[in-house]
Structures are given as structure tokens and as C-alpha cells.
Design an enzyme around this catalytic site. Structure first.
Site: not given
Length: 144
Positions: A42, A66, A68, A71, A74
Site C-alpha cells: 500500500a 490491505c 493488517i 506486532e 510499521h
């Protein structure tokens, strides 16, 4: 005939493919021509749209992808900078852009938004893009 550039981030290939399917179905239903280009993620979408603006070949753009949450931070940078980059293009270059980049917490949320039977956001991004083109024409803003 309206010509649209679809820019698809391929980091989550299966989800992006589903978003593309919805976008292409909507473009066909509306009688628009299109080209698809692929980018790694993206973050790269605004840059490619900026390159394409120079060509003056497209009336509008559809950004698909997309992100997601993971952890690290970023996720925040990719989401924020890709959205900011697209908004900057809209405001600085009068670009008609449909935003179809999913920003979600997990893969399940992504599929709910990408699935063709549950309200595909790729289709929604095309609808938004085409409406922005109509509004540009209404206000007499920059021909092609």
C-alpha cells in the site's frame, strides 16, 4: 468512455485479488475501461498514481490493498502515509481517487470487507472514484 487506473498492492495477494474482482465487476457494469498495475504494498500506491497523473491517460484512479496490524508500528506508518499520500494527490492535483485500501486488525476483518458476497470494498472504491469524476465534471475541474 471513462478510463480508470486500478493500482493494486499485492502484499496480501488473495485479499487483493478479491478486491480486484469486485472493482473489475463494477467497472464493467459502469462501462468504464481500465488498466491494472501492481505494486508490492500500500505504501507504493500514491507514488504510482502520481506517475500516472503525468500521462493524462486516466480520468480516475482506484487504490486497492490491505494492511493488517502486526506486532510493530510499521502498520501505523503504512496506513497513515498511504492515506495521506492519496489525499495529497486529490487536493494538489484534483485527482479522482477511490480508496479501497483495507486497514484492519486481522485477516478475518479483511475478508469480511473483501468478500464478494459481503460488500466488497473494491466495488465501493470504483463507485467513489466514478462519483468524484462526475463531481469534477460538474464543477468544470480539469479535463483529462
Amino acid at each position: 468512455m471513462t478510463n480508470i487506473l486500478v493500482v493494486s498492492a499485492r502484499f496480501y495477494t488473495e485479499i487483493s485479488s478479491e478486491l480486484e474482482a469486485g472493482a473489475l465487476r463494477e467497472l464493467a457494469a459502469k462501462g468504464a475501461t481500465h488498466e491494472i498495475v501492481y505494486v508490492p504494498g500500500a505504501f507504493e500506491i500514491p507514488g504510482v498514481i502520481r506517475f500516472a497523473l503525468e500521462s493524462k491517460k486516466y480520468e480516475g484512479f482506484v487504490a486497492l490493498g490491505c494492511v493488517i496490524r502486526g506486532e510493530t508500528t510499521h502498520y501505523d506508518y503504512v496506513c497513515g502515509e498511504s492515506a495521506r499520500g492519496l489525499m495529497d494527490l486529490t487536493l494538489e492535483h484534483n485527482a479522482a481517487i477511490g480508496y479501497g485500501i483495507l486497514t484492519v486488525e486481522n485477516e478475518e476483518q479483511a475478508w469480511v470487507r473483501a468478500d464478494m458476497t459481503q460488500g466488497n470494498k473494491g466495488s465501493d472504491a470504483v463507485i467513489a472514484c466514478l462519483r468524484m469524476i462526475e463531481l469534477k465534471q460538474h464543477f468544470g475541474v480539469g479535463a483529462k
